[in-house]
Scaffold this motif. Structure first.
Motif, PDB file in Angstrom:
ATOM      1  N   TRP A  16       1.127  -1.405  -0.337  1.00 51.16           N
ATOM      2  CA  TRP A  16       0.379  -0.083   0.049  1.00 51.16           C
ATOM      3  C   TRP A  16       1.168   1.220   0.168  1.00 51.16           C
ATOM      4  N   ALA A  17       2.323   1.318   0.740  1.00 47.75           N
ATOM      5  CA  ALA A  17       1.917   1.903   0.655  1.00 47.75           C
ATOM      6  C   ALA A  17       3.433   2.656  -0.319  1.00 47.75           C
ATOM      7  N   LEU A  40      -1.158   5.868   6.308  1.00 45.49           N
ATOM      8  CA  LEU A  40      -1.945   5.714   7.073  1.00 45.49           C
ATOM      9  C   LEU A  40      -3.374   5.058   7.188  1.00 45.49           C
ATOM     10  N   ILE A  41      -4.325   5.174   6.055  1.00 53.27           N
ATOM     11  CA  ILE A  41      -5.415   4.696   6.029  1.00 53.27           C
ATOM     12  C   ILE A  41      -5.615   3.566   5.500  1.00 53.27           C
ATOM     13  N   GLY A  42      -4.133   3.869   4.252  1.00 52.77           N
ATOM     14  CA  GLY A  42      -3.600   1.718   4.140  1.00 52.77           C
ATOM     15  C   GLY A  42      -3.161   1.013   5.008  1.00 52.77           C
ATOM     16  N   VAL A  43      -2.948   1.777   6.356  1.00 53.45           N
ATOM     17  CA  VAL A  43      -2.322   1.001   7.611  1.00 53.45           C
ATOM     18  C   VAL A  43      -4.078   0.640   8.221  1.00 53.45           C
ATOM     19  N   LEU A  44      -4.851   1.059   8.301  1.00 51.93           N
ATOM     20  CA  LEU A  44      -6.062   1.065   9.030  1.00 51.93           C
ATOM     21  C   LEU A  44      -6.571  -0.182   8.316  1.00 51.93           C
ATOM     22  N   ALA A  48      -8.062  -3.849   9.851  1.00 54.71           N
ATOM     23  CA  ALA A  48      -9.162  -4.012   9.747  1.00 54.71           C
ATOM     24  C   ALA A  48      -9.273  -6.060   8.941  1.00 54.71           C
ATOM     25  N   LEU A  49      -8.916  -5.351   7.397  1.00 49.92           N
ATOM     26  CA  LEU A  49      -9.171  -6.733   6.567  1.00 49.92           C
ATOM     27  C   LEU A  49      -8.339  -8.296   7.113  1.00 49.92           C
ATOM     28  N   THR A  50      -7.106  -7.816   8.349  1.00 49.11           N
ATOM     29  CA  THR A  50      -6.418  -8.920   8.284  1.00 49.11           C
ATOM     30  C   THR A  50      -6.586  -9.156   9.770  1.00 49.11           C
ATOM     31  N   ALA A  51      -7.162  -8.436  10.250  1.00 46.03           N
ATOM     32  CA  ALA A  51      -8.128  -9.219  11.917  1.00 46.03           C
ATOM     33  C   ALA A  51      -8.347 -10.344  12.149  1.00 46.03           C
ATOM     34  N   PRO A  52      -8.120 -11.117  12.862  1.00 51.54           N
ATOM     35  CA  PRO A  52      -8.228 -12.910  13.752  1.00 51.54           C
ATOM     36  C   PRO A  52      -9.386 -11.992  14.201  1.00 51.54           C
TER      37      PRO A  52
END
Length: 92
Positions: A16-17, A40-44, A48-52
């Motif tokens: 993303w970066a 920062l938007i990409g990190v968020l 969220a997409l990789t949250a277990p």
């Protein structure tokens, strides 16, 4: 298992970066503030997409502090932009 998930997360954030950097350079709109906000938007989003679903590893709990620091810097940047737009004597 955790190492693989962590590597997937890091690859996602780095992809993303780098993508944001390439797009901003291509559009000739590169600035530190814009790059920081979009990263920062990409990190968020990647977080969220990789949250277990059931168990949160220790490295993800430490990631909250990094995200919190990013949100504090984002708030500072927004506050600085708002002050730049307002007339000179508003807060005096």
């Amino acid at each position: 298992m955790t190492t693989r998930r962590r590597q997937q997360y890091l690859v996602g954030v780095l992809a993303w970066a780098v993508s944001v950097l390439l797009v901003l350079v291509t559009l000739q709109s590169l600035s530190y503030e814009l790059y920081f906000v979009l990263t920062l938007i990409g990190v968020l989003v990647v977080t969220a997409l990789t949250a277990p679903f059931n168990l949160t590893p220790r490295w993800r709990t430490r990631l909250r502090w990094v995200i919190l620091l990013g949100l504090v810097v984002f708030t500072y940047l927004v506050f600085r932009r708002v002050l730049a737009v307002l007339p000179q004597g508003v807060f005096r």
